[in-house]
Scaffold this motif. Structure first.
Motif, PDB file in Angstrom:
ATOM      1  N   SER A  25       0.851  -1.192   0.000  1.00  0.00           N
ATOM      2  CA  SER A  25       0.000   0.000   0.000  1.00  0.00           C
ATOM      3  C   SER A  25       0.881   1.234   0.000  1.00  0.00           C
ATOM      4  O   SER A  25       1.883   1.296   0.710  1.00  0.00           O
ATOM      5  CB  SER A  25      -0.886   0.017   1.244  1.00  0.00           C
ATOM      6  OG  SER A  25      -1.765  -1.069   1.240  1.00  0.00           O
ATOM      7  N   TYR A  27       1.141   5.537   0.201  1.00  0.00           N
ATOM      8  CA  TYR A  27       0.497   6.753   0.720  1.00  0.00           C
ATOM      9  C   TYR A  27       1.283   7.980   0.268  1.00  0.00           C
ATOM     10  O   TYR A  27       2.296   8.327   0.873  1.00  0.00           O
ATOM     11  CB  TYR A  27       0.446   6.715   2.248  1.00  0.00           C
ATOM     12  CG  TYR A  27      -0.377   5.593   2.813  1.00  0.00           C
ATOM     13  CD1 TYR A  27      -1.751   5.728   2.976  1.00  0.00           C
ATOM     14  CD2 TYR A  27       0.215   4.390   3.175  1.00  0.00           C
ATOM     15  CE1 TYR A  27      -2.510   4.687   3.494  1.00  0.00           C
ATOM     16  CE2 TYR A  27      -0.535   3.342   3.694  1.00  0.00           C
ATOM     17  CZ  TYR A  27      -1.897   3.503   3.850  1.00  0.00           C
ATOM     18  OH  TYR A  27      -2.647   2.479   4.366  1.00  0.00           O
ATOM     19  N   LYS A 108      -3.198   3.570  -1.766  1.00  0.00           N
ATOM     20  CA  LYS A 108      -4.328   3.184  -0.913  1.00  0.00           C
ATOM     21  C   LYS A 108      -5.111   4.429  -0.501  1.00  0.00           C
ATOM     22  O   LYS A 108      -6.332   4.431  -0.478  1.00  0.00           O
ATOM     23  CB  LYS A 108      -3.830   2.443   0.331  1.00  0.00           C
ATOM     24  CG  LYS A 108      -4.950   1.941   1.204  1.00  0.00           C
ATOM     25  CD  LYS A 108      -4.472   1.023   2.284  1.00  0.00           C
ATOM     26  CE  LYS A 108      -5.630   0.513   3.123  1.00  0.00           C
ATOM     27  NZ  LYS A 108      -5.177  -0.369   4.188  1.00  0.00           N
ATOM     28  N   SER A 109      -4.384   5.484  -0.138  1.00  0.00           N
ATOM     29  CA  SER A 109      -5.018   6.752   0.245  1.00  0.00           C
ATOM     30  C   SER A 109      -3.991   7.860   0.130  1.00  0.00           C
ATOM     31  O   SER A 109      -2.801   7.641   0.355  1.00  0.00           O
ATOM     32  CB  SER A 109      -5.530   6.677   1.686  1.00  0.00           C
ATOM     33  OG  SER A 109      -6.096   7.923   2.064  1.00  0.00           O
ATOM     34  N   ILE A 111      -2.532  11.396   1.628  1.00  0.00           N
ATOM     35  CA  ILE A 111      -2.460  12.044   2.938  1.00  0.00           C
ATOM     36  C   ILE A 111      -2.177  13.516   2.676  1.00  0.00           C
ATOM     37  O   ILE A 111      -1.141  13.861   2.112  1.00  0.00           O
ATOM     38  CB  ILE A 111      -1.331  11.467   3.811  1.00  0.00           C
ATOM     39  CG1 ILE A 111      -1.494   9.958   4.004  1.00  0.00           C
ATOM     40  CG2 ILE A 111      -1.295  12.193   5.157  1.00  0.00           C
ATOM     41  CD1 ILE A 111      -0.323   9.303   4.726  1.00  0.00           C
ATOM     42  N   LEU A 186      -2.082   3.650   8.930  1.00  0.00           N
ATOM     43  CA  LEU A 186      -1.281   3.214   7.785  1.00  0.00           C
ATOM     44  C   LEU A 186      -1.137   1.693   7.711  1.00  0.00           C
ATOM     45  O   LEU A 186      -1.053   1.129   6.632  1.00  0.00           O
ATOM     46  CB  LEU A 186       0.100   3.867   7.835  1.00  0.00           C
ATOM     47  CG  LEU A 186       0.119   5.390   7.744  1.00  0.00           C
ATOM     48  CD1 LEU A 186       1.518   5.933   7.936  1.00  0.00           C
ATOM     49  CD2 LEU A 186      -0.469   5.867   6.416  1.00  0.00           C
TER      50      LEU A 186
END
Length: 188
Positions: A25, A27, A108-109, A111, A186
């Motif tokens: 993943s 970020y 994944k995402s 920030i 995370l």
């Protein structure tokens, strides 16, 4: 108890085609120049020398990838809002970063980091609007919270939460007590 994660720098890339191929993943860090992206990486890694920090905004020019114990990757992106480079270079960065953010499968995402010492800036709102226009997953970290007077911390966090309508995490490069919840997020 905070999990121990060994972090290491992997590689820098200018554009998507140069990004490393892995299945962890990822970020990416979005934030104004000098918001504390490198300090954030260093604090999570418990290594003050991992990501280069600078008092001069606009030093990060590439996407810098950091592997945290083969659990997740943090991608440090060039900051927005300040850079002593030509318009041509800024336009190239924007094109490459959009391509990366919209097409990188490992993300994944996102920030987004905002500076807790100041009101949310216009370019922070513009970045959030862009993220929302593409319906990208994002959460917010309020940096430099140690510079906010203690009685005002909750109101600063609530204001950012209200403005952006997402989960908000406080962060301090000096006081590690905030890092555990961020690491849980995370690793989750």
């Amino acid at each position: 108890m905070r999990p121990f994660l060994e972090a290491k720098f992997i590689v820098s890339a200018e554009k998507l085609s140069q990004c490393p191929d892995f299945q962890l993943s990822e970020y990416p860090l979005l934030g104004r120049s000098n918001v504390g992206k490198s300090s954030f990486i260093n604090a999570l890694a418990n290594n003050k020398k991992l990501a280069k920090t600078s008092n001069t905004p606009g030093k990060t020019r590439l996407i810098n990838f950091f592997n945290f114990s083969d659990k997740f990757i943090i991608a440090d992106l060039p900051g927005y809002g300040y850079a002593k480079v030509s318009k041509e270079a800024q336009n190239r960065w924007q094109k490459y970063l959009e391509e990366y953010l919209l097409n990188r499968k490992q993300i994944k995402s996102l920030i987004q980091l905002v500076d807790g010492r100041h009101e949310i800036q216009k370019n922070d709102f513009q970045m959030r609007e862009w993220v929302e226009a593409y319906n990208l997953p994002v959460f917010t970290i309020v940096t430099k919270i140690d510079y906010v007077p203690k009685p005002k911390i909750q109101s600063v966090l609530k204001k950012v939460e209200k403005e952006f309508g997402v989960e908000v995490y406080p962060f301090s490069a000096i006081d590690n007590r905030y890092n555990e919840k961020i690491l849980e997020k995370l690793l989750g």
